[in-house]
Design a protein around this motif. Structure first.
Motif, short mmCIF file in Angstrom:
data_model
loop_
_atom_site.label_atom_id
_atom_site.label_comp_id
_atom_site.label_asym_id
_atom_site.label_seq_id
_atom_site.Cartn_x
_atom_site.Cartn_y
_atom_site.Cartn_z
N UNK A 243 0.84 -1.21 0.00
CA UNK A 243 0.00 0.00 0.00
C UNK A 243 0.87 1.24 0.00
N UNK A 244 0.39 2.31 -0.66
CA UNK A 244 1.04 3.62 -0.55
C UNK A 244 0.56 4.25 0.75
N UNK A 245 1.50 4.49 1.65
CA UNK A 245 1.12 5.01 2.97
C UNK A 245 1.24 6.53 3.06
N UNK A 246 2.22 7.12 2.35
CA UNK A 246 2.38 8.57 2.36
C UNK A 246 3.00 9.01 1.05
N UNK A 247 2.66 10.22 0.61
CA UNK A 247 3.29 10.84 -0.55
C UNK A 247 3.57 12.29 -0.19
N UNK A 248 4.78 12.75 -0.46
CA UNK A 248 5.12 14.13 -0.16
C UNK A 248 6.46 14.50 -0.74
N UNK A 249 6.85 15.76 -0.57
CA UNK A 249 8.15 16.22 -1.02
C UNK A 249 9.23 15.69 -0.08
#
Length: 306
Positions: A243-249
């Motif tokens: 699963x994708x748990x977080x996305x950010x810079x």
């Protein structure tokens, strides 16, 4: 050639046109699930991934080993079919293509840097790099000229006649990168491109990938455990247990830890000249990758010099 002013620029081969228009993102994954096996022994490599990669973006996928990173980029590249969900690449639904049109689409539009290199031990470095161009119909002489230019671009202009077995692991990695940049694909997918490189060469390879991988509407997706290269990313997507748990810079995620680790210097050692401006990329997207659970790529590395 070593003088940067004299480096040949990689030109475009006459290919079928890639999907146009800036409206479509480079990658749109919706509800992606990938299961290996059935019943109680099934392995769930992807568990409902929703992820978009914009044109002009460098996205890194990070997370612990076995979390599904390589499976995800294999679905993006059209090498694996998802069990459920959809993946649109450059506006094309990959699951809607029959095997032959899908292979042709990959050959034109996708460059893949395999973690295990996937170099043909019977071919020279230049011949390996020329393979994507030959698949796309380029004449032998033109393909070899552009392959030699691509090798010069990654600092291996003096290794065009070398066999993979005569190259170090780091040099083989750079040959694989040249192969992924030679036909100027619109999507470049890399599985641990700096894993066999020391810090200095890893940084130079990332500068090159950043320069050629995100211009003219291209997009670059990199799987990595190498924390030293995180700052090259526009965004980082963290995966865990499919699963994708977080996305950010990188800056936004820096304080909380990415789950990736710095592997330390790798055994390459040779100095690589600073990258020169170039017109763009190539690839081995036509290569096959065996199905492997939880992100394993199922590929064997070419024999490397100790």
């Amino acid at each position: 050639m070593t003088n940067t002013d004299m480096r040949p620029r990689l030109g475009a081969v006459a290919l079928s046109p890639a999907p146009e228009g800036g409206a479509d993102p480079a990658v749109v994954c919706a509800g992606l699930r990938k299961r290996y096996g059935e019943g109680a022994t099934a392995v769930h490599a992807l568990r409902g991934v929703d992820l978009t990669v914009q044109r002009g973006e460098l996205l890194m996928l990070v997370g612990p080993s076995g979390c599904g990173k390589t499976t995800l980029i294999s679905v993006m590249a059209g090498i694996l079919d998802p069990t459920e969900g959809s993946c649109r690449i450059l506006g094309q639904d990959m699951t809607a293509l029959a095997p032959r049109p899908r292979a042709a689409f990959r050959a034109r539009n996708i460059g893949f840097v395999f973690q295990a290199y996937n170099l043909n031990p019977a071919l020279t470095a230049a011949e390996n790099v020329s393979v994507p161009l030959r698949i796309c119909g380029a004449p032998v002489r033109e393909a070899m000229r552009k392959a030699e230019a691509a090798l010069d671009m990654v600092g291996l202009g003096d290794k065009v006649e070398s066999a993979p077995g005569d190259l170090s692991g780091g040099q083989q990695q750079r040959v694989a990168i040249a192969r992924a940049l030679v036909h100027e694909p619109q999507l470049i997918v890399c599985d641990e491109p700096t894993s066999a490189l020391d810090h200095a060469n890893g940084q130079r390879v990332m500068e090159l990938l950043r320069r050629v991988g995100t211009v003219d509407g291209r997009a670059l997706v990199i799987v990595t455990h190498d924390a030293r290269i995180f700052d090259f990313a526009d965004r980082i997507a963290e995966l865990d247990d499919g699963r994708v748990t977080r996305v950010g810079t990188p800056g936004a995620l820096a304080g909380a830890g990415h789950g990736a680790t710095d592997p330390g210097p790798a055994p390459d050692g040779e100095d690589m000249p600073a990258v020169a401006p170039c017109a763009g990329p190539v690839d081995a997207a036509g290569g096959a990758m065996a199905d492997a659970p939880h992100g394993g790529n199922g590929c064997r590395p070419s024999a490397a010099r100790p």
